[in-house]
Design a protein around this motif. Structure first.
Motif, PDB file in Angstrom:
ATOM      1  N   ASP A 136     -40.033 -26.690  23.195  1.00 37.51           N
ATOM      2  CA  ASP A 136     -39.934 -25.674  24.256  1.00 37.51           C
ATOM      3  C   ASP A 136     -39.774 -26.342  25.616  1.00 37.51           C
ATOM      4  N   TRP A 137     -40.551 -27.403  25.808  1.00 39.50           N
ATOM      5  CA  TRP A 137     -40.470 -28.125  27.071  1.00 39.50           C
ATOM      6  C   TRP A 137     -39.088 -28.749  27.255  1.00 39.50           C
ATOM      7  N   LEU A 138     -38.552 -29.354  26.184  1.00 37.01           N
ATOM      8  CA  LEU A 138     -37.230 -29.981  26.282  1.00 37.01           C
ATOM      9  C   LEU A 138     -36.174 -28.954  26.670  1.00 37.01           C
ATOM     10  N   ALA A 139     -36.279 -27.758  26.074  1.00 39.89           N
ATOM     11  CA  ALA A 139     -35.335 -26.696  26.424  1.00 39.89           C
ATOM     12  C   ALA A 139     -35.545 -26.273  27.879  1.00 39.89           C
ATOM     13  N   GLU A 140     -36.820 -26.229  28.275  1.00 36.22           N
ATOM     14  CA  GLU A 140     -37.125 -25.833  29.640  1.00 36.22           C
ATOM     15  C   GLU A 140     -36.592 -26.862  30.645  1.00 36.22           C
ATOM     16  N   VAL A 141     -36.729 -28.162  30.300  1.00 35.78           N
ATOM     17  CA  VAL A 141     -36.199 -29.213  31.175  1.00 35.78           C
ATOM     18  C   VAL A 141     -34.692 -29.027  31.343  1.00 35.78           C
ATOM     19  N   GLY A 142     -34.029 -28.679  30.245  1.00 39.27           N
ATOM     20  CA  GLY A 142     -32.601 -28.390  30.339  1.00 39.27           C
ATOM     21  C   GLY A 142     -32.337 -27.293  31.348  1.00 39.27           C
ATOM     22  N   GLN A 143     -33.156 -26.231  31.268  1.00 38.69           N
ATOM     23  CA  GLN A 143     -32.993 -25.104  32.187  1.00 38.69           C
ATOM     24  C   GLN A 143     -33.314 -25.506  33.624  1.00 38.69           C
ATOM     25  N   ILE A 144     -34.352 -26.367  33.790  1.00 39.53           N
ATOM     26  CA  ILE A 144     -34.736 -26.830  35.132  1.00 39.53           C
ATOM     27  C   ILE A 144     -33.553 -27.551  35.783  1.00 39.53           C
ATOM     28  N   TRP A 145     -32.920 -28.456  35.028  1.00 37.28           N
ATOM     29  CA  TRP A 145     -31.808 -29.221  35.604  1.00 37.28           C
ATOM     30  C   TRP A 145     -30.574 -28.350  35.788  1.00 37.28           C
ATOM     31  N   ARG A 146     -30.400 -27.368  34.914  1.00 37.09           N
ATOM     32  CA  ARG A 146     -29.320 -26.392  35.123  1.00 37.09           C
ATOM     33  C   ARG A 146     -29.554 -25.649  36.435  1.00 37.09           C
ATOM     34  N   ASP A 147     -30.807 -25.241  36.682  1.00 39.46           N
ATOM     35  CA  ASP A 147     -31.118 -24.489  37.900  1.00 39.46           C
ATOM     36  C   ASP A 147     -30.922 -25.346  39.150  1.00 39.46           C
ATOM     37  N   ILE A 148     -31.392 -26.603  39.087  1.00 36.68           N
ATOM     38  CA  ILE A 148     -31.220 -27.494  40.240  1.00 36.68           C
ATOM     39  C   ILE A 148     -29.730 -27.641  40.540  1.00 36.68           C
ATOM     40  N   ASP A 149     -28.964 -27.776  39.455  1.00 35.83           N
ATOM     41  CA  ASP A 149     -27.517 -27.952  39.587  1.00 35.83           C
ATOM     42  C   ASP A 149     -26.859 -26.715  40.208  1.00 35.83           C
ATOM     43  N   GLU A 150     -27.302 -25.538  39.781  1.00 38.46           N
ATOM     44  CA  GLU A 150     -26.748 -24.284  40.311  1.00 38.46           C
ATOM     45  C   GLU A 150     -27.042 -24.158  41.804  1.00 38.46           C
ATOM     46  N   ARG A 151     -28.259 -24.571  42.183  1.00 41.16           N
ATOM     47  CA  ARG A 151     -28.588 -24.529  43.606  1.00 41.16           C
ATOM     48  C   ARG A 151     -27.652 -25.440  44.386  1.00 41.16           C
ATOM     49  N   GLY A 152     -27.330 -26.589  43.792  1.00 39.76           N
ATOM     50  CA  GLY A 152     -26.443 -27.549  44.457  1.00 39.76           C
ATOM     51  C   GLY A 152     -25.060 -26.977  44.679  1.00 39.76           C
ATOM     52  N   ILE A 153     -24.475 -26.400  43.653  1.00 40.32           N
ATOM     53  CA  ILE A 153     -23.097 -25.895  43.798  1.00 40.32           C
ATOM     54  C   ILE A 153     -23.080 -24.710  44.748  1.00 40.32           C
ATOM     55  N   GLN A 154     -24.176 -23.938  44.770  1.00 38.67           N
ATOM     56  CA  GLN A 154     -24.242 -22.795  45.682  1.00 38.67           C
ATOM     57  C   GLN A 154     -24.157 -23.263  47.136  1.00 38.67           C
TER      58      GLN A 154
END
Ligand code: NA
Ligand code: NA
Lengths: 324, 452, 168
Positions: free
Chosen positions: A244-262
Motif C-alpha cells: 500500500d505504501w509503495l502504491a502511495e509513494v507512486g501517487q505522492i510522486w505523481r502529485d508532486i509532478d502534477e504540481r510541477g507541470i501546473q
C-alpha cells in the motif's frame, strides 16, 4: 525510545520528498513500533559528505538510514537500472515501485550488498523540457544538447542524436537561460524548485503521460543495524513499507509532478502531449537503449533480457486499477 | 556530556588553543572536529567516513574554479598585467594630488578582476606601485595604507575565492554571487578613491601630484590596459552574460592569460613552474581548510549545536536587524585573529541556518520574512556583507595579512604607520557596510537583472 | 632546472623534497590538463561539437591535482597559521610548535592513507564509475594514495628539521 535512527539525505527540509514522503513514512514506523523507534531526519547532507557518499554512509554505518538516488553512483546498481529504461518504465510510478518490490529477491538483491533497502521507488519519469525547441519526433531532438539525469538517461539522449551534458542541478537554470544547454531530460517535479518555467518554453511528454525513462531512489538501512533489530521493530519498518505504501509513494510522486507541470502551464509554457503515433515513433527510436543496457549488464553476468521482460510483465500486472 | 552548548564551547576553546599555539588552522579544525566526532559517536564512525570524505570534498565541481582562478592570478603576475594596469591608471590619475595612490587603487581593482585573492593583489600591486609612490614622495602611511586596503579589492571584485566557497557552503549560485558583488565592489573603489582625496585635502603633503605624462606615454599606457579589459570582458562578461559556467570560464581565463604571457615572452618553463608552485601552495592550503571545516560541521551537527543556537536566538526575541549586526560584528572581531577563508568556513555553517530560521524558513518570501526579502535574496545579501567584513580582517591589527605583506615590501616604514594609514579606509569600509545594510538593492539589483 | 626546495637539504631529506616538489608540479600538469579539457569544451560548444565527460573529468582531475599539492604545502609550511600569539616566543620554542604541527599532519596523513586505501578497495569492489565515460573511480585513488604517502614523508622532514632546531 530504545531505537534511534538517523536518516540522512541530500535535499532541503522543505523539499516535498521530505515533507510528503520521508516524514510520513518515519512517523508511520514510529507509530507501528509503539513508540520504541525514533527516526531523526537530517536533510541537506548535514551529517557531512557529498550526495554520492550517502550509500557508503549507510553501508559503513556512518548513518543508519539514507534516502538517495541510485544514479548518483553509476555502476553500483546495474540490475535496478532495468526499471529506468525508456518504455520499460512508461507512465505509472506506483506500478514501477511494486514491480521493483516483486523483482527484489530474485533479480535485484545483489545490487544492495551491505544495506537493507526499506523500499525502492521511482519518480514520475523524465520529460523533455526545452528552451525553444518544439520536439514532436525523435528527429526534432537531434543536435540538441540536453542535461542528463542518469547513466541510462544519457543513453536516451545519445540515441536521439542529441548531446548529453552533465552539470550540477543548481547550474541548470542559468545554463538554460543562456542556452548553454537547449534543454534537459528531467521530471516536472523539479520545475518549481529551479523555476524552470522561466527558462523553458516547452514541456514534452508522450501519450498518456508516457515518459522517456525514470530514476530510481532508495531508502536503505545499514545491514548490520537491520540484522541487530528485534523482530517486532523490523516488522514496524516492513509494515510501514508495504505494498500500500509503495502504491502511495507512486501517487505522492505523481502529485508532486502534477504540481510541477501546473506551475509551468500557469506561467504560459506549452505542455505538449504527443499523440499515440508520435509516442510510438519515440518507442521505436529508443528501443536500442534497452538493447544497449542488456549488452552492458550481460558483461557482468546479468541476464538483462530476462529482466527487461520480467519488468515489463510486472509493471503491466501492477498497473493502477488492475489491483494487487 | 550531552549538552550541545557545553560540548560546543569545549570544542571552540580547544580550537582557539590549538590555533594560538600555531597549529595550522586547517589541522586545528581537523583535529577538533575529528576527535570530537570520535568521542561523541565512536572512532569507527569517523574512520568509516574518512574513506571517502576527502575525495568527496576535493572533487566538488563548483570548487574546481578555485585552483583555476588562482592559476589565472599567478599567470597574470607572470604576464606583467599588474604593471600595465598601474601604468594605465596612473596616466589618467597621476597628475592629481593623491593621484598616484588613486591609480594604485584602480590598479588593485583591475587586477582583482582577474585574481581571486587579496594577498596576491596586495603583493603584486605593492611591488609595482610602491616605487612610484616613493618617487613622488608620498607619505609612508598613505602609500602603504592605500596599498594594503587596495589589496582587499582582489577579493571584493569578482572572481573571488572566498565568495565561491561561501556559495558552495550555502548552495548559492556562483554567478548570482558574482553579480551581487560587482556593484558593492565598484562602490568600494569609488569610496577608496574619495578617501584618498579627503586625506590629501586634510594633509596636502601626504600625496604630492605626479608629473603629467607626455602624450605618447599617455597613449601607450592607455593602450596597455586593453589586454586586461579584453580578458576581463571575455571571462567575467561571459559569466555574467551566461555564455559559460564559472569553471569553463576560469579555464578560458587561464588560457587567455597564458597566451598573453607567451606573446609578451614572459611565459617560460621557469615562470610557469613558479606559477604552478604558487598555485599548489594556495590551492592545497584552501582545500585542507575545507576538509577541516567539513569535519567541524559534522561534529557540530552531530551534537545538535546549530539547531540549539538558532532556537536560542529565536527565543531571545532579538530584532532581526540586531542579530545581523551582531553577526557582522562577531566576524569583524574574529577577523583580528583569523584569515577570511577559515572564518567563512568555520562560521557560516552556523550563522546561515540561524538566519534562515529567523527569516522564516528556506521558502520565506519577501512579504512574510523578517528581513523583508526572500531567503534566496537573504543568502546573497548576507554573503556580500559577510565577505566584506571578513576581508576587513586583512587590514585590522594585530593580524592583518595585507598590512604584513606591504610592510615586508616597505621595510623602512614602521608597521604602525601602515596600520594608521589603513584606518581611514577601514572607516570607509564601515560606511560601505552601513550603505549595503540600508540599501539591499545595491547588492540585489544586478543579480535580479541578470536572472538565473 | 633544480628545485630550490631541495637545495638547503641533503641526503634523504633532499630526495624527498625533490620528489614532493616534482609531484606537486605533476599535479599542476593535471590542473593544466583540466584547463585544456574545459577550453576544448567551450571551443567545441562554439562550433557545435562537445567534449563528453568534461564535467566528471574536471571533478576527478581537480581532486587528483589538489591531493598532489598537499605534501608541497606541508614542505613549504604554506598552511595558514595565526602567528600572533607566538610571535614573541624565541625561535626555538616556535620550532617546537612547528614540530608538533608536523606530528599532527603526519598522524592525519597516515590515518587518511589507511582509510582511503580501504576507500579505494570499496570503490573497486562496488564498481563505482563516472556517469558518461564510465571511468572507474578507484583509478583516481591511486595517485591520491601516493600523495598521502608523500604527505607523510614531508611531515617527517618538517618534524625532524623543527625538532632539531628546537633542541638546539
Ligand atoms: Na577578484
Ligand atoms: Na586582522
Amino acid at each position: 525510545q530504545e531505537h534511534v535512527f538517523k536518516l540522512h539525505h541530500f535535499l532541503g527540509a522543505n523539499a516535498p520528498a521530505q515533507t510528503d514522503m520521508l516524514e510520513p513514512w518515519a512517523r508511520q514506523v514510529e507509530e507501528n513500533s509503539g513508540g520504541s523507534v525514533k527516526i531523526e531526519i537530517y536533510p541537506s547532507m548535514t551529517l557531512g559528505g557529498r550526495p554520492p557518499e550517502l550509500i557508503n554512509q549507510a553501508r559503513d554505518g556512518v548513518v543508519d538510514l539514507i534516502w538517495t538516488v541510485n544514479g548518483y553512483t553509476p555502476g553500483l546498481f546495474p540490475r535496478t537500472e532495468v526499471i529506468e529504461l525508456p518504455f520499460v518504465y512508461e507512465n505509472d510510478p506506483a506500478a514501477a515501485n511494486l514491480a521493483l518490490a516483486d523483482m527484489y529477491d530474485e533479480y535485484l538483491a545483489e545490487d544492495y550488498k551491505g544495506v537493507e533497502p526499506m523500499f525502492l521507488h521511482v519518480h514520475a519519469g523524465q520529460g523533455i523540457q526545452t528552451v525553444e525547441t518544439e520536439v514532436r519526433s525523435p528527429a526534432d531532438a537531434e543536435g540538441l544538447s540536453l542535461r542528463i539525469p542518469t547513466r541510462t538517461g544519457a543513453w536516451v539522449i545519445e540515441q536521439l542524436g542529441a548531446t548529453p551534458i552533465s552539470m550540477p542541478v543548481p547550474d541548470l537554470p542559468q545554463a538554460l537561460s543562456k542556452k548553454v544547454v537547449d534543454g534537459a531530460l528531467i521530471p516536472w517535479e523539479i520545475i518549481p524548485a529551479l523555476k524552470i518555467q522561466d527558462q523553458t518554453q516547452y514541456q514534452i511528454e508522450g501519450h498518456d503521460k508516457t515518459r522517456f525513462g525514470t530514476t530510481t531512489f532508495q531508502v536503505s538501512m545499514n545491514k548490520a543495524r537491520w540484522d541487530s533489530l528485534p523482530e517486532d521493530v523490523q516488522t514496524a519498518f516492513r509494515d510501514a513499507s508495504d505494498r500500500d505504501w509503495l502504491a502511495e509513494v507512486g501517487q505522492i510522486w505523481r502529485d508532486i509532478d502534477e504540481r510541477g507541470i501546473q506551475v509551468a502551464v500557469d506561467a504560459g509554457n506549452e505542455h505538449i502531449t504527443l499523440t499515440e503515433e508520435e509516442t510510438a515513433a519515440f518507442q521505436e527510436s529508443l528501443e536500442p537503449v534497452v538493447q544497449r543496457w542488456i549488452d552492458d549488464v550481460s558483461g557482468q553476468g546479468i541476464d538483462g533480457e530476462a529482466m527487461v521482460e520480467e519488468a515489463r510483465r510486472l509493471i503491466g500486472e501492477n498497473a493502477s486499477g488492475s489491483g494487487s | 556530556m550531552t549538552d550541545p552548548v557545553t560540548l560546543g564551547i569545549i570544542a571552540l576553546v580547544a580550537l582557539v588553543l590549538l590555533i594560538a599555539i600555531r597549529i595550522p588552522i586547517a589541522y586545528s579544525m581537523i583535529l577538533v572536529g575529528g576527535v570530537g566526532i570520535a568521542l561523541v559517536n565512536g572512532p569507527q564512525l569517523l574512520l568509516s567516513q574518512l574513506k571517502t570524505l576527502a575525495y568527496g570534498q576535493f572533487s566538488i565541481y563548483d570548487l574546481s574554479v578555485v585552483p583555476m582562478f588562482i592559476l589565472m592570478g599567478e599567470l597574470a603576475i607572470v604576464a606583467g598585467l599588474s604593471q600595465a594596469l598601474f601604468r594605465g591608471a596612473n596616466a589618467w590619475l597621476g597628475w592629481m594630488r593623491g593621484g598616484t595612490a588613486m591609480a594604485a587603487i584602480a590598479g588593485c581593482a583591475g587586477f582583482g578582476a582577474v585574481c581571486g585573492s587579496s594577498l596576491a593583489t596586495a603583493s603584486t600591486m605593492g611591488k609595482v606601485a610602491l616605487p612610484e609612490l616613493r618617487r613622488y614622495n608620498y607619505d609612508g602611511s598613505l602609500a602603504t595604507g592605500a596599498l594594503a586596503a587596495g589589496g582587499v579589492l582582489g577579493i571584493l571584485i569578482p572572481p573571488s575565492v572566498v565568495l565561491i566557497v561561501y556559495a558552495v557552503i550555502v548552495e548559492a549560485n556562483i554567478v548570482t554571487m558574482f553579480a551581487a558583488a560587482l556593484i558593492p565592489g565598484i562602490l568600494a573603489v569609488i569610496l577608496f578613491i574619495l578617501t584618498i582625496a579627503i586625506v590629501v585635502l586634510i594633509k596636502p603633503d601626504a600625496g604630492p601630484p605626479g608629473g603629467a605624462a607626455t602624450r605618447a606615454d599617455f597613449v601607450q599606457a592607455t593602450l596597455g590596459l586593453i589586454p586586461v579589459m579584453v580578458i576581463f570582458g571575455i571571462v567575467l562578461g561571459g559569466i555574467y552574460a551566461g555564455y559559460f559556467n564559472p569553471t569553463p570560464a576560469a579555464a578560458v581565463g587561464v588560457f587567455l592569460v597564458a597566451i598573453y604571457a607567451l606573446a609578451r615572452g614572459e611565459l617560460r618553463l621557469s615562470t610557469m613552474t613558479e606559477a604552478l608552485k604558487n598555485t599548489a601552495r594556495t590551492s592545497g592550503m584552501i582545500y585542507l581548510i575545507l576538509l577541516g571545516a567539513e569535519l567541524m560541521k559534522i561534529f557540530m551537527s552531530r551534537i545538535g549545536l546549530p539547531q540549539q543556537a538558532a532556537s536560542w536566538i529565536a527565543e531571545s526575541g532579538m530584532a532581526p536587524m540586531l542579530v545581523m549586526m551582531l553577526l557582522l560584528l562577531a566576524l569583524i572581531l574574529l577577523g583580528c585573529l583569523m584569515d577570511s577563508l577559515s572564518m567563512i568556513l568555520l562560521v557560516i555553517p552556523f550563522f546561515w541556518p540561524m538566519l534562515v530560521e529567523i527569516n522564516g524558513g528556506a521558502m520565506a518570501t519577501a512579504e512574510t520574512s523578517a528581513y523583508g526579502m526572500s531567503t534566496d535574496d537573504l543568502k546573497v545579501w548576507f554573503g556580500i556583507l559577510a565577505l566584506i567584513v571578513v576581508e576587513l580582517g586583512l587590514i585590522t591589527p594585530p593580524v592583518g595579512m595585507n598590512v604584513f605583506i606591504i610592510s615586508a615590501l616597505a621595510r623602512d616604514i614602521p608597521m604602525i604607520e601602515t596600520f594608521k594609514g589603513v584606518l581611514p579606509f577601514f572607516v570607509t569600509e564601515l560606511i560601505r557596510v552601513g550603505l549595503l545594510l540600508l540599501f539591499p538593492a545595491l547588492t540585489l539589483w544586478l543579480p535580479s537583472v541578470i536572472g538565473g | 632546472m633544480a628545485f630550490d626546495e631541495a637545495q638547503t637539504r641533503s641526503g634523504a631529506a633532499a630526495a624527498v623534497a625533490q620528489a614532493v616538489t616534482a609531484w606537486a608540479l605533476l599535479g599542476g600538469v593535471v590542473l593544466l590538463g583540466i584547463v585544456v579539457i574545459n577550453v576544448l569544451s567551450v571551443a567545441g560548444g562554439i562550433v557545435g561539437t562537445t567534449f563528453p565527460g568534461d564535467f566528471e573529468l574536471t571533478e576527478m582531475g581537480i581532486a587528483i591535482a589538489v591531493f598532489a599539492f598537499l605534501p608541497y604545502c606541508q614542505l613549504m609550511d604554506a598552511n595558514v597559521t595565526a602567528d600572533i600569539f607566538t610571535s614573541g616566543l624565541p625561535e626555538r620554542r616556535v620550532a617546537a610548535l612547528r614540530a608538533l604541527a608536523a606530528l599532527i599532519a603526519m598522524a592525519f596523513a597516515a590515518i587518511l592513507l589507511w582509510r582511503m586505501y580501504l576507500g579505494m578497495l570499496d570503490q573497486k569492489t562496488y564498481n563505482y564509475m563516472t556517469t558518461i565515460l564510465q571511468v572507474p573511480v578507484w583509478w583516481a585513488f591511486v595517485p591520491i594514495l601516493v600523495s598521502l604517502a608523500l604527505l607523510i614523508a614531508a611531515s617527517i622532514i618538517s618534524l625532524a628539521e623543527n625538532a632539531g632546531e628546537a633542541r638546539r
